[in-house]
Structures are given as structure tokens and as C-alpha cells.
Design a protein around this motif. Structure first.
Motif, PDB file in Angstrom:
ATOM      1  N   LEU A 159       3.570   0.484  -3.093  1.00 62.04           N
ATOM      2  CA  LEU A 159       3.368  -0.081  -1.768  1.00 62.04           C
ATOM      3  C   LEU A 159       2.171   0.563  -1.074  1.00 62.04           C
ATOM      4  N   GLU A 167      -0.997  -0.844  -2.650  1.00 60.78           N
ATOM      5  CA  GLU A 167      -1.234  -2.235  -2.222  1.00 60.78           C
ATOM      6  C   GLU A 167      -1.771  -2.274  -0.795  1.00 60.78           C
ATOM      7  N   MET A 211       5.115  -7.817  -3.704  1.00 61.17           N
ATOM      8  CA  MET A 211       4.113  -7.189  -2.846  1.00 61.17           C
ATOM      9  C   MET A 211       3.314  -8.209  -2.042  1.00 61.17           C
TER      10      MET A 211
END
Length: 127
Positions: free
Chosen positions: A24, A27, A110
Motif C-alpha cells: 500500500l 502504491e 489497490m
């Protein structure tokens, strides 16, 4: 997902699963965000929230090693900072006060998470 869509936004990441927290964070960084954290415990999340000026948004895992993240969420609501929950549970477990907050199921897609976060930011900016 548009590259650099979160450019310059300071985003707090609260996630107790190490690999998901890393993915995360990467991203978000790829989308241009300045990542704060990740915090892997409620205590660390509260600490980062207290010491991080100018947060623009957050991504919160609902359950941090058995502790609900709701104290952090309440503080974000009070400060008018948009956020999105992630959870391995059904969204029906969320308290009524958070029913309007975006929520992404684990395993996290995501792209959908980043879109939900962008949407929360845009809605917050219009309010």
C-alpha cells in the motif's frame, strides 16, 4: 489509475499486515503521495496522528492486532481529514457513525483503494 494522482498529498497508512502495509505504501508513493507510516499498531497510529502536521488523507485497517482503529478514525473525522477503511470483515461491522466512509475489502484491490481514497479527498475538498 492516473499516475501521480495523489502528488504531494500526505497520507497516513495504518495497517498491521506487514506485506500489505508495504504494498500500500509503495502504491501510494507511486501515485505521488508522501506516505506517513505505516503504523502497525493503534498506539503508533495515534502517535503519528499527533505528530504529523498537515495530513491530507489516511488509509485505516479496521482491526489492528485485535484493537479497533476507531479512535484514529474519530480524530480524522474531527479534523475533517478524509480516509478509507480496509478490512477483512464485512463492512456491516463498522459503527453507524462510519457508514458513509469508503471501505475496501481484503484482499485489497489497490486500484479500487486508490480510487476510493481519491474520491474521499475530492468530496472533502468540495465540503
Amino acid at each position: 489509475m492516473v499516475e501521480r494522482a495523489l502528488f504531494g498529498y500526505r497520507v497516513l497508512v495504518v495497517e498491521d499486515e506487514f506485506m500489505l502495509a508495504e504494498d500500500l505504501s509503495q502504491e501510494l508513493a507511486d501515485a505521488g503521495a508522501i506516505v506517513i507510516g505505516p503504523a502497525q499498531s493503534l498506539e503508533r497510529a495515534v502517535e503519528l496522528l499527533a505528530t504529523s502536521d498537515g495530513l491530507d488523507a489516511a488509509v485505516l485497517d479496521v482491526n489492528l492486532h485485535g484493537e479497533p482503529v476507531y479512535p484514529v478514525a474519530d480524530t480524522l473525522v474531527e479534523r475533517h481529514i478524509p480516509f478509507v477503511f480496509t478490512t477483512g470483515y464485512d463492512r456491516s461491522v463498522l459503527p453507524v457513525r462510519f457508514k458513509s466512509i469508503g471501505c475496501c475489502a481484503k484482499p485489497v484491490d489497490m486500484t479500487k483503494l486508490l480510487e476510493a481514497l481519491q474520491s474521499a479527498i475530492e468530496i472533502s475538498r468540495r465540503a
